[in-house]
Design an enzyme around this catalytic site. Sequence first.
Site, PDB file in Angstrom:
ATOM      1  N   ASP A 193     -21.039  15.226  20.434  1.00  8.60           N
ATOM      2  CA  ASP A 193     -19.805  14.995  19.683  1.00  8.60           C
ATOM      3  C   ASP A 193     -19.267  13.613  20.049  1.00  8.60           C
ATOM      4  O   ASP A 193     -20.042  12.696  20.327  1.00  8.60           O
ATOM      5  CB  ASP A 193     -18.801  16.109  20.048  1.00  8.60           C
ATOM      6  CG  ASP A 193     -17.814  16.400  18.937  1.00  8.60           C
ATOM      7  OD1 ASP A 193     -16.931  15.556  18.704  1.00  8.60           O
ATOM      8  OD2 ASP A 193     -17.920  17.467  18.311  1.00  8.60           O
ATOM      9  N   HIS A 243     -11.920  14.670  18.821  1.00  7.42           N
ATOM     10  CA  HIS A 243     -12.710  15.792  18.320  1.00  7.42           C
ATOM     11  C   HIS A 243     -13.481  16.504  19.428  1.00  7.42           C
ATOM     12  O   HIS A 243     -13.435  17.739  19.556  1.00  7.42           O
ATOM     13  CB  HIS A 243     -13.665  15.264  17.249  1.00  7.42           C
ATOM     14  CG  HIS A 243     -14.286  16.306  16.390  1.00  7.42           C
ATOM     15  ND1 HIS A 243     -15.474  16.918  16.706  1.00  7.42           N
ATOM     16  CD2 HIS A 243     -13.905  16.825  15.199  1.00  7.42           C
ATOM     17  CE1 HIS A 243     -15.801  17.772  15.745  1.00  7.42           C
ATOM     18  NE2 HIS A 243     -14.862  17.740  14.816  1.00  7.42           N
ATOM     19  N   SER A 411     -15.625  22.770  12.441  1.00  9.23           N
ATOM     20  CA  SER A 411     -15.818  22.201  13.779  1.00  9.23           C
ATOM     21  C   SER A 411     -15.145  23.043  14.844  1.00  9.23           C
ATOM     22  O   SER A 411     -15.564  23.046  16.004  1.00  9.23           O
ATOM     23  CB  SER A 411     -15.237  20.785  13.841  1.00  9.23           C
ATOM     24  OG  SER A 411     -16.069  19.859  13.214  1.00  9.23           O
TER      25      SER A 411
END
Length: 711
Positions: A193, A243, A411
């Site tokens: 990620d 994220h 996600s």
Amino acid sequence: MKYTKFFLLILAVLLVFSSCQISSVNNEDNYEKILNEKVNLDNIDEEKIIDNKLVVGYDDETSLKELANKLDARILKGKNYDKLKELNAAVLSIDSDINSIYNELRKLKVELDGIRYIEPSYKVELDRGEISPDNQIIKPEISPYNQIIKPEISVRSTADATQNALWGHKAVNVDYAWNNGITGKGVTVAVIDTRINHNHEALEDKMVNLSYLGDGVFGYDPITGTPLTEKTNIISSPADEAHGTHVAGTVAGEITRESTEGTIKETIGIAPGAKIMSIPIFQPGFIGDEYVAMGIVWAVNNGADILQNSWGGYGYSNLLKDAFDYALRANVIVVVSAGNSHTLMDIGYPDSYPGIISVAAAKIGNIVTSFSNFKDANYITAPGQSIYSSVPNDSKGNLSNNSYEFYNGTSMASPHVTGMIALLLEKNPNATPYQIKQILKNSSTDITGWDGTGRPFEEETWTWEGWDPASGYGMMDVEAALTDTTTYPNKTDLEVSVKDTDGNNIGAAYVTLYNKGTGRNYFSKSTPNDALFYQIEPGTYDIIVGGPDYLDMNALNWRVEEQVTNTIENFNVNEGYSNSVSIILDTKNMKLEGTLNATTTNDSTLLFVPYGSYNESVLKLEIPLASSATINFNTNDIPDLSNLIPSGQYWIIHQIDNIEENDITFSGTMTINEWEIPVTSLIESGKYKGFIEDNRFIPVAEAGTVPWTIF
């Protein structure tokens, strides 16, 4: 439910491009435009690829070096690039633009023995979830932990989320695991990620410690080829790199607080006992397929049990397929988010690679969200709306070690499943990816609704019983998964060999497996080393093959008309075995007909000569003079020329016995696989041979440049 949808991408390409070609046959003004698309491959969207790089899969390094020399390219080397050797892959640095190189490669195709594939490095994106829109400070009385949250901890939320801040924990019954002391201990999750804020209070003691690589190593930077530590893991743009920290928090996040009652553990993640390994592939932008593959290999080789991926995009990458297959062969489980486009998305990767667990998103009430993609790859559903977790930035975008936000997105769903798998692996440390998938399948709760519009079929065709393309097998259930006592086989794999009529393996063909029991499809693409389908469910399948894709650099054929389809029906994939099957692509109904537009005293011969070779032809057809002193090329007496010719690429040459003073031009039609292609042959004055040429290539390619391909 029965979801009877055959997806064969090559057929769609066939229809689109063949319609363009047929319309252009009688419109000379369109020739150059269509031909430039074919010869120069201008169809490659340069905005979706990384410049000046070619990814090459090879069978031996000698072939790789020869290819680099032919292209005047440099093989990139270094400790990070060396990891690609485990995948028999490399990256070439090129000076030209990608379309120019592809054009050159098409001319070299016959000389590429030992090369499995050549492709660009594709760009992909994070499946970024939205930050829930109401930016509010959570009030103490609605704290997600029933604890007072310090005022400086900014939390963004929606109205329903503030009332159910960690609603996903209850929805998936994770308390059962914790109450039985199962927290994911001993399991390492590689979060592929953005960078992760390793100093965040919810993660500071959750990062893996790979001490054998150095003090405090908890990950790997594929760009530099160096381990990640406190000193090297620098988050330069916290808001853009939030994220990964949010995803990691959902997997294993946990806050330790001191109170008057003693130490309190406030759990965010599903598996607070698991350890996090960081593989940053967005820094903050995507770093490229080759670096992702390096990161996957490093993670697998350094003890990752699960690969957590919340990203994806278009473009089938052979390199990433090889990398994820490398993980699956090592019994490493791969979890991927389904994407947030709310579309029928069967060409998104990596979640559409076989063997991967694709995760859809649900909102409160166990209803699939309006943004979650529906696709054949979807395997299971998890909470993905209003998900509370750690972020590395405060409300002003500054680096923070104690900030949290609510995000929406697949996600956020996939790390819930990753956390559950960590719990399962603590209980069953030797479980294989196939066994884990079977547990997820048989323990999930069927979902009977969907929030949103735009279903691809009429509502009555969606029975919502069993597997469906929106929710997969249903909502994850930790308690049901942990109490599943069934003994499952270690694996169920299928290897599909795509061959020509001479038994040679064919690359660049699309392979679709259609499960006749569930209506689910699996997709892959052949290389000369077969199309591999790891960890699929057993059952009866139709195997549909189409291609090779003439736009693929790795395909022998230059024309859409030369693509072939074939289907094996009712093939049984047996559980617990490595199944295999071969399927043949066979060119059909090949014939040549037409007449000369000049008189001649010569008899003629039609020669089929292997492309690039001036050796003796493999087939000679004597064509006598017609009564009008013209030659009539008509091979109708031979039902199918392709049956007389070995598979391969050919020049088709018109040869006369004696040199004549005038040019001799032949015009007619080549028929291949029922498609008619206008052709021309020119024997210039003073010569006795001329190539049978596809009219569409004549304006842009020298005679003999573009071969004919027979399978």
